[in-house]
Design a protein around this motif. Structure first.
Motif, PDB file in Angstrom:
ATOM      1  N   MET A  35      -1.845  37.246  38.045  1.00  0.00           N
ATOM      2  CA  MET A  35      -1.727  35.955  37.260  1.00  0.00           C
ATOM      3  C   MET A  35      -2.649  35.881  35.945  1.00  0.00           C
ATOM      4  SD  MET A  35       1.014  34.065  38.241  1.00  0.00           S
ATOM      5  CE  MET A  35       0.450  32.580  37.688  1.00  0.00           C
ATOM      6  N   LYS A  36      -3.665  36.595  36.062  1.00  0.00           N
ATOM      7  CA  LYS A  36      -4.730  36.641  35.143  1.00  0.00           C
ATOM      8  C   LYS A  36      -4.117  37.475  34.013  1.00  0.00           C
ATOM      9  CE  LYS A  36      -8.955  35.113  37.358  1.00  0.00           C
ATOM     10  NZ  LYS A  36      -8.215  34.726  38.615  1.00  0.00           N
ATOM     11  N   LEU A  37      -3.512  38.570  34.399  1.00  0.00           N
ATOM     12  CA  LEU A  37      -2.992  39.549  33.413  1.00  0.00           C
ATOM     13  C   LEU A  37      -1.699  38.909  32.931  1.00  0.00           C
ATOM     14  CD1 LEU A  37      -3.154  42.636  35.338  1.00  0.00           C
ATOM     15  CD2 LEU A  37      -4.768  42.062  33.566  1.00  0.00           C
ATOM     16  N   LEU A  38      -0.973  38.182  33.331  1.00  0.00           N
ATOM     17  CA  LEU A  38       0.223  37.366  32.994  1.00  0.00           C
ATOM     18  C   LEU A  38      -0.008  36.939  31.437  1.00  0.00           C
ATOM     19  CD1 LEU A  38       3.275  37.055  33.432  1.00  0.00           C
ATOM     20  CD2 LEU A  38       2.524  34.906  34.392  1.00  0.00           C
ATOM     21  N   GLY A  39       0.391  37.442  30.380  1.00  0.00           N
ATOM     22  CA  GLY A  39       0.324  36.954  29.107  1.00  0.00           C
ATOM     23  C   GLY A  39      -1.166  37.288  28.599  1.00  0.00           C
ATOM     24  N   GLY A  40      -1.680  37.915  29.145  1.00  0.00           N
ATOM     25  CA  GLY A  40      -3.139  38.145  28.658  1.00  0.00           C
ATOM     26  C   GLY A  40      -4.082  37.052  28.983  1.00  0.00           C
ATOM     27  N   ASN A  41      -3.703  36.191  30.028  1.00  0.00           N
ATOM     28  CA  ASN A  41      -4.438  35.081  30.339  1.00  0.00           C
ATOM     29  C   ASN A  41      -6.124  34.964  30.639  1.00  0.00           C
ATOM     30  OD1 ASN A  41      -2.193  33.096  30.303  1.00  0.00           O
ATOM     31  ND2 ASN A  41      -1.506  33.700  32.247  1.00  0.00           N
ATOM     32  N   PHE A  42      -6.290  36.337  31.119  1.00  0.00           N
ATOM     33  CA  PHE A  42      -7.580  36.417  31.287  1.00  0.00           C
ATOM     34  C   PHE A  42      -8.718  36.224  29.873  1.00  0.00           C
ATOM     35  CE2 PHE A  42      -6.131  40.720  30.181  1.00  0.00           C
ATOM     36  CZ  PHE A  42      -7.053  41.128  29.333  1.00  0.00           C
ATOM     37  N   LEU A  43      -8.043  36.422  28.791  1.00  0.00           N
ATOM     38  CA  LEU A  43      -8.876  36.537  27.776  1.00  0.00           C
ATOM     39  C   LEU A  43      -9.329  35.014  27.685  1.00  0.00           C
ATOM     40  CD1 LEU A  43      -7.155  38.601  24.971  1.00  0.00           C
ATOM     41  CD2 LEU A  43      -9.117  39.004  26.372  1.00  0.00           C
ATOM     42  N   ARG A  44      -8.694  33.879  28.243  1.00  0.00           N
ATOM     43  CA  ARG A  44      -9.071  32.582  28.113  1.00  0.00           C
ATOM     44  C   ARG A  44     -10.004  32.083  29.163  1.00  0.00           C
ATOM     45  NH1 ARG A  44      -3.265  32.635  27.714  1.00  0.00           N
ATOM     46  NH2 ARG A  44      -2.674  32.084  25.456  1.00  0.00           N
ATOM     47  N   LEU A  45     -10.465  32.976  30.236  1.00  0.00           N
ATOM     48  CA  LEU A  45     -11.397  32.502  31.154  1.00  0.00           C
ATOM     49  C   LEU A  45     -12.802  32.346  30.686  1.00  0.00           C
ATOM     50  CD1 LEU A  45     -10.477  35.528  33.688  1.00  0.00           C
ATOM     51  CD2 LEU A  45      -9.636  33.122  34.084  1.00  0.00           C
ATOM     52  N   PRO A  46     -13.364  31.549  31.283  1.00  0.00           N
ATOM     53  CA  PRO A  46     -15.126  31.222  30.900  1.00  0.00           C
ATOM     54  C   PRO A  46     -15.572  32.426  30.961  1.00  0.00           C
ATOM     55  CG  PRO A  46     -14.228  29.623  32.515  1.00  0.00           C
ATOM     56  CD  PRO A  46     -12.966  30.733  32.349  1.00  0.00           C
ATOM     57  N   ARG A  47     -16.770  32.467  30.483  1.00  0.00           N
ATOM     58  CA  ARG A  47     -17.432  33.901  30.055  1.00  0.00           C
ATOM     59  C   ARG A  47     -18.021  34.482  31.614  1.00  0.00           C
ATOM     60  NH1 ARG A  47     -20.256  35.408  25.492  1.00  0.00           N
ATOM     61  NH2 ARG A  47     -19.683  34.443  23.728  1.00  0.00           N
ATOM     62  N   PRO A  48     -18.604  33.659  32.534  1.00  0.00           N
ATOM     63  CA  PRO A  48     -18.823  34.216  33.767  1.00  0.00           C
ATOM     64  C   PRO A  48     -17.699  34.829  34.657  1.00  0.00           C
ATOM     65  CG  PRO A  48     -20.065  32.037  33.608  1.00  0.00           C
ATOM     66  CD  PRO A  48     -18.979  32.212  32.359  1.00  0.00           C
ATOM     67  N   GLU A  49     -16.556  33.966  34.469  1.00  0.00           N
ATOM     68  CA  GLU A  49     -15.480  34.593  35.069  1.00  0.00           C
ATOM     69  C   GLU A  49     -14.875  35.687  34.410  1.00  0.00           C
ATOM     70  OE1 GLU A  49     -11.338  32.859  37.407  1.00  0.00           O
ATOM     71  OE2 GLU A  49     -12.866  31.512  36.140  1.00  0.00           O
ATOM     72  N   LEU A  50     -14.943  35.954  33.050  1.00  0.00           N
ATOM     73  CA  LEU A  50     -14.224  36.916  32.543  1.00  0.00           C
ATOM     74  C   LEU A  50     -15.168  38.182  32.532  1.00  0.00           C
ATOM     75  CD1 LEU A  50     -12.225  38.197  30.423  1.00  0.00           C
ATOM     76  CD2 LEU A  50     -13.934  37.281  28.674  1.00  0.00           C
ATOM     77  N   ALA A  51     -16.508  37.959  32.796  1.00  0.00           N
ATOM     78  CA  ALA A  51     -17.238  38.996  33.035  1.00  0.00           C
ATOM     79  C   ALA A  51     -16.888  39.809  34.662  1.00  0.00           C
ATOM     80  CB  ALA A  51     -18.870  38.637  32.926  1.00  0.00           C
ATOM     81  N   ALA A  52     -16.949  38.992  35.372  1.00  0.00           N
ATOM     82  CA  ALA A  52     -16.708  39.417  36.883  1.00  0.00           C
ATOM     83  C   ALA A  52     -15.111  40.133  36.927  1.00  0.00           C
ATOM     84  CB  ALA A  52     -16.600  38.127  37.760  1.00  0.00           C
ATOM     85  N   PHE A  53     -14.245  39.539  36.031  1.00  0.00           N
ATOM     86  CA  PHE A  53     -13.032  40.128  35.966  1.00  0.00           C
ATOM     87  C   PHE A  53     -12.884  41.632  35.505  1.00  0.00           C
ATOM     88  CE2 PHE A  53      -8.995  40.919  33.735  1.00  0.00           C
ATOM     89  CZ  PHE A  53      -8.038  40.746  34.590  1.00  0.00           C
TER      90      PHE A  53
END
Length: 219
Positions: A35-53
């Protein structure tokens, strides 16, 4: 909704790489990588969550085997989408022909965006060919609202990277872009290119040990 794989042999791979069972976000929520990869959604994550991802997906991209990737590509769009990103991140160019086949086939939704990212990430002259073939086939078909914008974004990214001009013929007056549903919606082709650019910067960063948050800085 909980996603379950139908093939018992592939289920462990689905749980590890696609739904990432047992992993949680810094906020304690289920990970659900696809779900995070769908449409590149992970780029919208907050910084801490993006770093973990970023740490998680970079590690898996390096560890997953070619056989495991091949098995995921044989499943539905969710495993295919994840496999395409893992392939692109680690530049497994041996999958170039298979990804080109799947992109042109367009047998299901969503995964095509992952294939377009992978070709952009590979970054070679031969990676323009499946994108051009796809655009030639699907831009003139307004009923097929698939991944044309992502394919164009990837092609424009490669043109800039390689110093080529393959995309230009699609934009001539009366050309295929003008015939497409994207033109009807006034889609600016520069926008999907910027998105692909950001995905590739994220990939460069996380695969070299960074935390991926460069995607927040370079918008």
């Amino acid at each position: 909704m909980r996603y379950e794989a139908g093939n018992a042999k592939v289920s462990p791979l689905i749980h590890r790489f696609v739904t990432t069972e047992g992993r949680v976000t810094p906020e304690g929520k289920p990970s659900r990588r696809y779900m995070k990869l769908l449409g590149g959604n992970f780029l919208r994550l907050p910084r801490p969550e993006l770093a973990a991802f970023a740490r998680s997906i970079a590690s898996d991209a390096k560890e997953i085997t070619d056989d495991e990737l091949g098995a995921l590509l044989g499943e539905d769009w969710r495993p295919r989408l994840v496999a395409a990103y893992l392939i692109g991140l680690d530049r497994r160019t041996c999958f170039r022909p298979k990804l080109g086949e799947l992109l042109l086939e367009s047998g299901g939704p969503y995964a095509g965006k992952g294939y377009c990212f992978a070709f952009a990430r590979f970054g070679r002259a031969e990676d323009t060919e499946p994108l051009i073939d796809y655009l030639d086939r699907y831009l003139p078909r307004p009923a097929c609202r698939y991944d044309q914008s992502w394919a164009m974004g990837a092609l424009l990214h490669l043109d800039e990277r390689l110093g080529t001009d393959h995309a230009a013929r699609f934009f001539v007056p009366g050309g295929l872009w003008e015939q497409s549903w994207l033109k009807e919606l006034n889609v600016d082709p520069a926008e999907p290119k910027r998105w692909i650019d950001r995905l590739c910067r994220f990939a460069d960063d996380c695969m070299s040990g960074g935390d991926g948050t460069i995607a927040h800085v370079e918008r």
